[in-house]
Write a protein that holds these residues in place. Sequence first.
Motif, PDB file in Angstrom:
ATOM      1  N   ILE A   1       0.841  -1.196   0.000  1.00  0.00           N
ATOM      2  CA  ILE A   1       0.000   0.000   0.000  1.00  0.00           C
ATOM      3  C   ILE A   1       0.874   1.242   0.000  1.00  0.00           C
ATOM      4  CG2 ILE A   1      -1.622   1.311   1.442  1.00  0.00           C
ATOM      5  CD1 ILE A   1      -2.922  -0.988   0.038  1.00  0.00           C
ATOM      6  N   LYS A   2       1.961   1.174   0.775  1.00  0.00           N
ATOM      7  CA  LYS A   2       2.850   2.340   0.823  1.00  0.00           C
ATOM      8  C   LYS A   2       3.462   2.612  -0.532  1.00  0.00           C
ATOM      9  CE  LYS A   2       4.686   1.099   5.006  1.00  0.00           C
ATOM     10  NZ  LYS A   2       5.529   1.233   6.208  1.00  0.00           N
ATOM     11  N   LEU A   3       3.895   1.538  -1.190  1.00  0.00           N
ATOM     12  CA  LEU A   3       4.516   1.707  -2.503  1.00  0.00           C
ATOM     13  C   LEU A   3       3.515   2.276  -3.508  1.00  0.00           C
ATOM     14  CD1 LEU A   3       7.207   1.165  -3.841  1.00  0.00           C
ATOM     15  CD2 LEU A   3       6.368  -1.064  -4.523  1.00  0.00           C
TER      16      LEU A   3
ATOM     17  N   PHE B   1       7.354   7.411   2.948  1.00  0.00           N
ATOM     18  CA  PHE B   1       6.923   6.042   2.691  1.00  0.00           C
ATOM     19  C   PHE B   1       8.090   5.057   2.700  1.00  0.00           C
ATOM     20  CE2 PHE B   1       3.079   8.056   0.776  1.00  0.00           C
ATOM     21  CZ  PHE B   1       2.199   7.519   1.693  1.00  0.00           C
ATOM     22  N   MET B   2       9.259   5.466   2.215  1.00  0.00           N
ATOM     23  CA  MET B   2      10.359   4.512   2.148  1.00  0.00           C
ATOM     24  C   MET B   2      11.058   4.357   3.496  1.00  0.00           C
ATOM     25  SD  MET B   2      10.092   3.296  -0.778  1.00  0.00           S
ATOM     26  CE  MET B   2      11.421   2.150  -0.468  1.00  0.00           C
ATOM     27  N   SER B   3      11.231   5.438   4.250  1.00  0.00           N
ATOM     28  CA  SER B   3      11.933   5.322   5.524  1.00  0.00           C
ATOM     29  C   SER B   3      11.093   4.615   6.572  1.00  0.00           C
ATOM     30  CB  SER B   3      12.328   6.698   6.053  1.00  0.00           C
ATOM     31  OG  SER B   3      13.196   7.305   5.156  1.00  0.00           O
ATOM     32  N   SER B   4       9.791   4.492   6.330  1.00  0.00           N
ATOM     33  CA  SER B   4       8.956   3.815   7.311  1.00  0.00           C
ATOM     34  C   SER B   4       8.814   2.332   6.982  1.00  0.00           C
ATOM     35  CB  SER B   4       7.585   4.480   7.378  1.00  0.00           C
ATOM     36  OG  SER B   4       6.953   4.371   6.140  1.00  0.00           O
ATOM     37  N   THR B   5       9.515   1.880   5.939  1.00  0.00           N
ATOM     38  CA  THR B   5       9.446   0.467   5.548  1.00  0.00           C
ATOM     39  C   THR B   5      10.837  -0.130   5.661  1.00  0.00           C
ATOM     40  OG1 THR B   5       7.948   1.261   3.852  1.00  0.00           O
ATOM     41  CG2 THR B   5       8.569  -1.039   3.738  1.00  0.00           C
ATOM     42  N   THR B   6      10.939  -1.324   6.245  1.00  0.00           N
ATOM     43  CA  THR B   6      12.251  -1.970   6.220  1.00  0.00           C
ATOM     44  C   THR B   6      12.517  -2.441   4.803  1.00  0.00           C
ATOM     45  OG1 THR B   6      11.334  -4.111   6.739  1.00  0.00           O
ATOM     46  CG2 THR B   6      12.075  -2.801   8.598  1.00  0.00           C
TER      47      THR B   6
ATOM     48  N   SER C   1      13.669  -5.182   3.682  1.00  0.00           N
ATOM     49  CA  SER C   1      13.213  -6.534   3.351  1.00  0.00           C
ATOM     50  C   SER C   1      11.702  -6.556   3.115  1.00  0.00           C
ATOM     51  CB  SER C   1      13.598  -7.506   4.454  1.00  0.00           C
ATOM     52  OG  SER C   1      13.260  -6.976   5.700  1.00  0.00           O
ATOM     53  N   ASP C   2      10.965  -5.751   3.884  1.00  0.00           N
ATOM     54  CA  ASP C   2       9.521  -5.659   3.645  1.00  0.00           C
ATOM     55  C   ASP C   2       9.237  -5.063   2.275  1.00  0.00           C
ATOM     56  OD1 ASP C   2       8.546  -6.819   5.846  1.00  0.00           O
ATOM     57  OD2 ASP C   2       8.037  -4.972   6.920  1.00  0.00           O
ATOM     58  N   PHE C   3      10.053  -4.074   1.946  1.00  0.00           N
ATOM     59  CA  PHE C   3       9.881  -3.418   0.653  1.00  0.00           C
ATOM     60  C   PHE C   3      10.104  -4.417  -0.482  1.00  0.00           C
ATOM     61  CE2 PHE C   3      12.339  -1.353  -2.778  1.00  0.00           C
ATOM     62  CZ  PHE C   3      11.300  -0.691  -3.365  1.00  0.00           C
ATOM     63  N   LEU C   4      11.149  -5.235  -0.336  1.00  0.00           N
ATOM     64  CA  LEU C   4      11.418  -6.243  -1.367  1.00  0.00           C
ATOM     65  C   LEU C   4      10.271  -7.243  -1.456  1.00  0.00           C
ATOM     66  CD1 LEU C   4      15.206  -6.984  -0.901  1.00  0.00           C
ATOM     67  CD2 LEU C   4      14.101  -5.609  -2.643  1.00  0.00           C
TER      68      LEU C   4
ATOM     69  N   ALA D   1       7.211  -6.626  -0.787  1.00  0.00           N
ATOM     70  CA  ALA D   1       6.111  -5.950  -1.464  1.00  0.00           C
ATOM     71  C   ALA D   1       6.313  -6.008  -2.976  1.00  0.00           C
ATOM     72  CB  ALA D   1       6.019  -4.503  -1.000  1.00  0.00           C
ATOM     73  N   LEU D   2       7.554  -5.768  -3.407  1.00  0.00           N
ATOM     74  CA  LEU D   2       7.843  -5.838  -4.843  1.00  0.00           C
ATOM     75  C   LEU D   2       7.542  -7.236  -5.374  1.00  0.00           C
ATOM     76  CD1 LEU D   2      11.237  -3.964  -5.338  1.00  0.00           C
ATOM     77  CD2 LEU D   2       8.969  -3.155  -5.869  1.00  0.00           C
ATOM     78  N   GLU D   3       7.920  -8.239  -4.552  1.00  0.00           N
ATOM     79  CA  GLU D   3       7.700  -9.622  -4.965  1.00  0.00           C
ATOM     80  C   GLU D   3       6.213  -9.894  -5.157  1.00  0.00           C
ATOM     81  OE1 GLU D   3       9.902 -12.233  -2.351  1.00  0.00           O
ATOM     82  OE2 GLU D   3       8.543 -13.853  -2.902  1.00  0.00           O
ATOM     83  N   ARG D   4       5.414  -9.430  -4.191  1.00  0.00           N
ATOM     84  CA  ARG D   4       3.970  -9.661  -4.258  1.00  0.00           C
ATOM     85  C   ARG D   4       3.323  -8.861  -5.380  1.00  0.00           C
ATOM     86  NH1 ARG D   4       1.583 -13.586  -1.826  1.00  0.00           N
ATOM     87  NH2 ARG D   4      -0.112 -12.352  -0.968  1.00  0.00           N
ATOM     88  N   LEU D   5       3.968  -7.757  -5.776  1.00  0.00           N
ATOM     89  CA  LEU D   5       3.431  -6.960  -6.875  1.00  0.00           C
ATOM     90  C   LEU D   5       3.966  -7.442  -8.225  1.00  0.00           C
ATOM     91  CD1 LEU D   5       3.664  -3.423  -5.250  1.00  0.00           C
ATOM     92  CD2 LEU D   5       1.586  -4.683  -5.742  1.00  0.00           C
ATOM     93  N   LYS D   6       4.540  -8.646  -8.221  1.00  0.00           N
ATOM     94  CA  LYS D   6       4.994  -9.309  -9.446  1.00  0.00           C
ATOM     95  C   LYS D   6       6.122  -8.576 -10.145  1.00  0.00           C
ATOM     96  CE  LYS D   6       1.752 -12.473  -9.196  1.00  0.00           C
ATOM     97  NZ  LYS D   6       2.145 -13.304  -8.070  1.00  0.00           N
ATOM     98  N   PHE D   7       6.984  -7.955  -9.367  1.00  0.00           N
ATOM     99  CA  PHE D   7       8.194  -7.348  -9.904  1.00  0.00           C
ATOM    100  C   PHE D   7       9.124  -8.495 -10.325  1.00  0.00           C
ATOM    101  CE2 PHE D   7      11.880  -4.443  -9.535  1.00  0.00           C
ATOM    102  CZ  PHE D   7      11.328  -3.330 -10.114  1.00  0.00           C
ATOM    103  N   PRO D   8       9.965  -8.329 -11.373  1.00  0.00           N
ATOM    104  CA  PRO D   8      10.833  -9.431 -11.812  1.00  0.00           C
ATOM    105  C   PRO D   8      11.686  -9.980 -10.653  1.00  0.00           C
ATOM    106  CG  PRO D   8      11.084  -7.538 -13.258  1.00  0.00           C
ATOM    107  CD  PRO D   8      10.071  -7.161 -12.254  1.00  0.00           C
TER     108      PRO D   8
END
Lengths: 215, 256
Positions: free
Chosen positions: B23-25, B131-136, B138-141, B143-150
């Motif tokens: 959601i943050k992304l 948004f980025m400083s409030s996310t670790t 690894s969580d950010f990665l 999120a990318l994974e769940r959003l089907k990022f390569p």
Amino acid sequence: MHIPDGFLAAPTWTSTWLFSIAGISVCLKKVTMVLEDRIIPLMGVMAAFIFAAQMLNFPVAGGTSGHLLGGALAAVLLGPYAGAVVIAIVLIVQCLVFQDGGLTALGANIFNISFIGAGGGYIIYRCIARIKNDRRGVIIGAAVAAWLSVVIASFACAVELALSGTSPFRIVVPAMLGVHILIGIGEAVITTGVVSFVLKVRPDLIYCPKKEECQ
Amino acid sequence: MHHCYIDRHSGIDSFIHRLDPRIKLLSLITFLLFVMFTAPDSYIAYFLYGALIIALIALSQLPVTFVLKRASVIILFVAFIAVFIPFTKKGEVCAASYAGALQPTVCYGGWHMFFAILLRACLSVLCTVVFMSSTTFSDFLKALERLKFPSLVIMILSFMYRYIFVIQDELMQMWRAKESRSVGGAKKLHVRALANMIGVLFIRSYEKAESVYISMCSRGFAGGIQTMNHLKLKTADVFFFLIIVAALSGIRVLKG
């Protein structure tokens, strides 16, 4: 040279984004063909290496200090495709974690620094190293490539800013080039030092497109 | 050792920190797109976006000094490029001076452009910080994974994240050793020592990557990394996203 958000017009940043996505996927494919699974740790650790190397400041004339940008260094050591990938990864982390460069401008930053800088630097390096096919050639090639990679990347950045209407050509191009011609000298000195050191200690690690050409 | 902390303030327990990273992304991207496509002279819209960002910063409980420090990376660019904008746009002249042959004139169009770029740059960088400083990372990665990022890029990023600290540590050790052994001396020697240091670091990193790969293989690496998935979309997350989108489109419709 990391462009923040807001400085580029929508057509510029969208087109550079598309180009960068296409470019990175081509580079990743090319690197995966050679390295297969090994690409994952190698690209990751090398990106961390470039990132760490960028932290070291060295003194430049007049009390100011500069640091390595590493585009040409990565391209000379790892080859054009892997070098471009590594620099792109570093740019992504710098943008997202340190806000150095904007997210909408990330495509343009990758285009300038990774493709134009590292990729273009590699072409220059190979041309020189092929003319003079020995140790001297590699070192001179690396030096020229390092200097030019910074200069042409800043030129690309200036052109994008001019195309966006942010600043007219006659102001932004001399301003960017003037600064980066100086920054490039430091980059060339450090890159040459690193390449000649690696050449002395572990010459097998330096990328070479055809094995028979490099001994 | 002095480190650049990546997840320095991502452990704070606040509403923004607890939001789902996806959601943050998405909120970040939506916000940036709205800001980028706002007309240069709609100052009220920029003001309202700013108010929204300040509310988000307050909600996130991130230290204000930290946010401002992170946001200050744009200063260099503003100082180098943006200051020329008011003088270079053609149009209705609002001020002219006679300073020798240059005769700098300032037009209204130039001012609008200057402020628009400045505001856009500030708003986007502040939003990215929140948004980025409030996310670790690894969580950010994840999120990318769940959003089907390569997945290849995600795996490379995750390796970079793991080894940044290791490699930085090695560099710091070498730096400290050099500093404690060399006082003064010619600048040339320092630069050579620095170049050799980076060279050593390259060789060590390369060898480290190889041995990492070998140990990955010996542990049964088959081209992918399975991670636990603890991301769960809560109603609060969805509401937050809807509110952000509604607020942004409200501002847009009101003062587009």
